[in-house]
Motif scaffolding. Structure first.
Motif, PDB file in Angstrom:
ATOM      1  N   SER A   1       5.774   2.466  -8.898  1.00 16.79           N
ATOM      2  CA  SER A   1       7.172   2.769  -8.591  1.00 16.79           C
ATOM      3  C   SER A   1       7.595   2.120  -7.271  1.00 16.79           C
ATOM      4  O   SER A   1       8.684   1.537  -7.166  1.00 16.79           O
ATOM      5  N   LEU A   2       6.739   2.214  -6.273  1.00 17.81           N
ATOM      6  CA  LEU A   2       7.070   1.610  -4.984  1.00 17.81           C
ATOM      7  C   LEU A   2       7.167   0.097  -5.084  1.00 17.81           C
ATOM      8  O   LEU A   2       7.976  -0.531  -4.388  1.00 17.81           O
ATOM      9  N   GLN A   3       6.362  -0.497  -5.940  1.00 14.12           N
ATOM     10  CA  GLN A   3       6.429  -1.943  -6.114  1.00 14.12           C
ATOM     11  C   GLN A   3       7.763  -2.369  -6.724  1.00 14.12           C
ATOM     12  O   GLN A   3       8.304  -3.420  -6.404  1.00 14.12           O
ATOM     13  N   LYS A   4       8.296  -1.550  -7.624  1.00 15.99           N
ATOM     14  CA  LYS A   4       9.626  -1.851  -8.170  1.00 15.99           C
ATOM     15  C   LYS A   4      10.657  -1.930  -7.051  1.00 15.99           C
ATOM     16  O   LYS A   4      11.509  -2.828  -7.021  1.00 15.99           O
ATOM     17  N   LEU A   5      10.583  -0.997  -6.125  1.00 14.32           N
ATOM     18  CA  LEU A   5      11.549  -0.950  -5.030  1.00 14.32           C
ATOM     19  C   LEU A   5      11.264  -2.049  -4.010  1.00 14.32           C
ATOM     20  O   LEU A   5      12.194  -2.652  -3.462  1.00 14.32           O
TER      21      LEU A   5
ATOM     22  N   ALA B   1       7.770  11.365  12.295  1.00  4.37           N
ATOM     23  CA  ALA B   1       6.420  11.780  11.901  1.00  4.37           C
ATOM     24  C   ALA B   1       5.743  10.692  11.074  1.00  4.37           C
ATOM     25  O   ALA B   1       4.530  10.436  11.224  1.00  4.37           O
ATOM     26  N   ASN B   2       6.503  10.047  10.203  1.00  4.85           N
ATOM     27  CA  ASN B   2       5.939   8.952   9.412  1.00  4.85           C
ATOM     28  C   ASN B   2       5.480   7.810  10.304  1.00  4.85           C
ATOM     29  O   ASN B   2       4.454   7.168  10.041  1.00  4.85           O
ATOM     30  N   GLY B   3       6.233   7.541  11.360  1.00  6.49           N
ATOM     31  CA  GLY B   3       5.850   6.485  12.280  1.00  6.49           C
ATOM     32  C   GLY B   3       4.549   6.793  13.003  1.00  6.49           C
ATOM     33  O   GLY B   3       3.699   5.904  13.186  1.00  6.49           O
ATOM     34  N   ALA B   4       4.383   8.043  13.403  1.00  5.83           N
ATOM     35  CA  ALA B   4       3.134   8.442  14.071  1.00  5.83           C
ATOM     36  C   ALA B   4       1.943   8.229  13.145  1.00  5.83           C
ATOM     37  O   ALA B   4       0.881   7.747  13.564  1.00  5.83           O
ATOM     38  N   PHE B   5       2.126   8.559  11.863  1.00  7.37           N
ATOM     39  CA  PHE B   5       1.043   8.333  10.913  1.00  7.37           C
ATOM     40  C   PHE B   5       0.808   6.844  10.688  1.00  7.37           C
ATOM     41  O   PHE B   5      -0.335   6.378  10.644  1.00  7.37           O
ATOM     42  N   ALA B   6       1.865   6.081  10.541  1.00  6.78           N
ATOM     43  CA  ALA B   6       1.725   4.647  10.266  1.00  6.78           C
ATOM     44  C   ALA B   6       0.902   3.954  11.337  1.00  6.78           C
ATOM     45  O   ALA B   6       0.119   3.029  11.042  1.00  6.78           O
ATOM     46  N   LEU B   7       1.026   4.397  12.576  1.00  6.05           N
ATOM     47  CA  LEU B   7       0.250   3.798  13.661  1.00  6.05           C
ATOM     48  C   LEU B   7      -1.246   4.046  13.512  1.00  6.05           C
ATOM     49  O   LEU B   7      -2.056   3.290  14.053  1.00  6.05           O
ATOM     50  N   THR B   8      -1.620   5.093  12.796  1.00  7.11           N
ATOM     51  CA  THR B   8      -3.060   5.322  12.564  1.00  7.11           C
ATOM     52  C   THR B   8      -3.623   4.320  11.564  1.00  7.11           C
ATOM     53  O   THR B   8      -4.834   4.098  11.528  1.00  7.11           O
ATOM     54  N   ILE B   9      -2.757   3.718  10.767  1.00  7.03           N
ATOM     55  CA  ILE B   9      -3.184   2.721   9.789  1.00  7.03           C
ATOM     56  C   ILE B   9      -3.126   1.317  10.380  1.00  7.03           C
ATOM     57  O   ILE B   9      -4.035   0.502  10.192  1.00  7.03           O
ATOM     58  N   GLU B  10      -2.050   1.020  11.105  1.00  6.45           N
ATOM     59  CA  GLU B  10      -1.862  -0.315  11.684  1.00  6.45           C
ATOM     60  C   GLU B  10      -1.477  -0.201  13.166  1.00  6.45           C
ATOM     61  O   GLU B  10      -0.343  -0.471  13.541  1.00  6.45           O
ATOM     62  N   PRO B  11      -2.418   0.173  14.032  1.00  3.95           N
ATOM     63  CA  PRO B  11      -2.083   0.366  15.443  1.00  3.95           C
ATOM     64  C   PRO B  11      -1.683  -0.917  16.167  1.00  3.95           C
ATOM     65  O   PRO B  11      -1.062  -0.844  17.238  1.00  3.95           O
TER      66      PRO B  11
ATOM     67  N   LEU C   1       3.962   0.560   1.533  1.00  2.00           N
ATOM     68  CA  LEU C   1       4.333  -0.687   0.873  1.00  2.00           C
ATOM     69  C   LEU C   1       3.347  -1.809   1.195  1.00  2.00           C
ATOM     70  O   LEU C   1       3.471  -2.900   0.643  1.00  2.00           O
ATOM     71  N   ARG C   2       2.385  -1.541   2.074  1.00  2.00           N
ATOM     72  CA  ARG C   2       1.538  -2.598   2.609  1.00  2.00           C
ATOM     73  C   ARG C   2       0.080  -2.479   2.152  1.00  2.00           C
ATOM     74  O   ARG C   2      -0.811  -3.085   2.740  1.00  2.00           O
ATOM     75  N   ALA C   3      -0.138  -1.721   1.086  1.00  2.00           N
ATOM     76  CA  ALA C   3      -1.504  -1.544   0.592  1.00  2.00           C
ATOM     77  C   ALA C   3      -2.086  -2.826   0.008  1.00  2.00           C
ATOM     78  O   ALA C   3      -3.299  -2.923  -0.211  1.00  2.00           O
ATOM     79  N   ASN C   4      -1.230  -3.808  -0.242  1.00  3.03           N
ATOM     80  CA  ASN C   4      -1.714  -5.095  -0.736  1.00  3.03           C
ATOM     81  C   ASN C   4      -1.922  -6.114   0.378  1.00  3.03           C
ATOM     82  O   ASN C   4      -2.273  -7.264   0.113  1.00  3.03           O
ATOM     83  N   GLU C   5      -1.724  -5.699   1.634  1.00  7.42           N
ATOM     84  CA  GLU C   5      -1.910  -6.593   2.773  1.00  7.42           C
ATOM     85  C   GLU C   5      -3.384  -6.623   3.187  1.00  7.42           C
ATOM     86  O   GLU C   5      -3.990  -5.570   3.413  1.00  7.42           O
ATOM     87  N   PRO C   6      -3.981  -7.804   3.317  1.00  8.84           N
ATOM     88  CA  PRO C   6      -5.395  -7.887   3.711  1.00  8.84           C
ATOM     89  C   PRO C   6      -5.696  -7.174   5.026  1.00  8.84           C
ATOM     90  O   PRO C   6      -6.772  -6.578   5.176  1.00  8.84           O
ATOM     91  N   THR C   7      -4.753  -7.215   5.982  1.00  7.67           N
ATOM     92  CA  THR C   7      -5.007  -6.552   7.266  1.00  7.67           C
ATOM     93  C   THR C   7      -5.143  -5.043   7.097  1.00  7.67           C
ATOM     94  O   THR C   7      -5.972  -4.407   7.756  1.00  7.67           O
TER      95      THR C   7
ATOM     96  N   VAL D   1      -6.027   1.363  -2.495  1.00 11.20           N
ATOM     97  CA  VAL D   1      -5.729   1.420  -1.064  1.00 11.20           C
ATOM     98  C   VAL D   1      -4.535   2.353  -0.826  1.00 11.20           C
ATOM     99  O   VAL D   1      -4.547   3.173   0.093  1.00 11.20           O
ATOM    100  N   PHE D   2      -3.502   2.223  -1.658  1.00 10.93           N
ATOM    101  CA  PHE D   2      -2.356   3.133  -1.550  1.00 10.93           C
ATOM    102  C   PHE D   2      -2.805   4.589  -1.663  1.00 10.93           C
ATOM    103  O   PHE D   2      -2.372   5.442  -0.880  1.00 10.93           O
ATOM    104  N   ALA D   3      -3.664   4.885  -2.638  1.00  8.67           N
ATOM    105  CA  ALA D   3      -4.134   6.264  -2.837  1.00  8.67           C
ATOM    106  C   ALA D   3      -4.849   6.779  -1.590  1.00  8.67           C
ATOM    107  O   ALA D   3      -4.679   7.950  -1.210  1.00  8.67           O
TER     108      ALA D   3
END
Length: 255
Positions: free
Chosen positions: A154-158, A176-186, A223-229, A244-246
């Motif tokens: 679904s997210l890929q459609k968007l 809050a989402n931003g705080a979490f996102a930094l734990t994935i891509e600091p 949206l970035r689960a397909n990014e190698p980084t 990776v998304f899961a």
């Protein structure tokens, strides 16, 4: 002319949207978390609602509908697959169907995952997509009824909509989402800058919805689960993007 779209804060952290076609005078409301703030904005503008577009059945998106309809004779539009648990629908739609607000055509996109019957509405000429609890600012909705692969699809459609699309999502969870996102891509500089901007905006109580899809693609971990980084950061170089998304969604559920 593109739709004039107003963001309406509702409840504690919900958003509804009012979309108005100035040429025809037609107006639609997208989701009705509560009626009072929507009615106040409509009265201020002198607009009469012709349609209500519902994205999914959760109470915090539909519970103000009856009150709204007491003073506005509007057609209610929602997913055919969820008609049994949505408020009474005048128009039932499926993936690929279209809706119209005056001269503007919107495309119905099935985005199951958060709920099985969740839909989004994309108005390409207005560069607007109403995504509610599917794609959100720096996030996505919890996978409540569907599956992780379903939500990723679904997210890929968007994500495949034009990058200049503006995403009108259903909640103010951005900080809050931003705080979490930094734990994935600091080390994501676009994300770091966005989080700094978010802090300044929220200090002034400025809504952070809507947001540009172009920015979501650069900063939203879901949206970035397909990014190698991202895959490398999670130690999942050999995993599929859906896996990776899961993992990202599972971490967010525990964050």
């Amino acid at each position: 002319m593109p739709l004039e779209i107003l963001t309406v804060p509702c409840l504690s952290d919900n958003y509804a949207f009012i979309a108005h076609d100035s040429e025809s005078g037609e107006t639609a409301v997208i989701d009705v978390p509560e009626a009072a703030p929507i009615l106040a904005m409509l009265q201020e503008r002198g607009w009469q609602v012709n349609q209500v577009l519902l994205t999914h059945h959760h109470a915090d998106h539909v519970q103000g509908l009856d009150t709204l309809l007491e003073s506005h004779s509007a057609k209610v539009v929602g997913a055919r697959s969820d008609a049994h648990r949505l408020p009474a629908l005048d128009i039932q739609v499926d993936d690929g169907d279209t809706v119209r607000i005056g001269g503007q055509t919107g495309h119905v996109i099935a985005v199951p995952g958060h709920t099985l019957g969740h839909i989004a509405f994309h108005f390409p000429d207005s560069k607007a997509a109403f995504t509610a609890d599917s794609l959100m600012a720096l996030g996505c909705g919890r996978v409540v009824e569907g599956t992780m692969p379903q939500m990723w699809e679904s997210l890929q459609k968007l994500a495949n909509l034009p990058e200049d699309t503006i995403i009108y999502s259903g909640h103010e969870y951005t900080q809050a989402n931003g705080a979490f996102a930094l734990t994935i891509e600091p080390d994501n500089q676009d994300l770091i800058s966005r989080v700094e901007d978010i802090a300044q905006a929220r200090a002034q109580d400025i809504p952070l919805v809507p947001s540009p899809l172009r920015l979501e693609l650069k900063t939203n971990p879901f949206l970035r689960a397909n990014e190698p980084t991202v895959q490398t950061a999670l130690g999942m170089e050999d995993a599929s993007p859906a896996e990776v998304f899961a993992e990202i969604r599972t971490r967010k559920d525990k964050f």
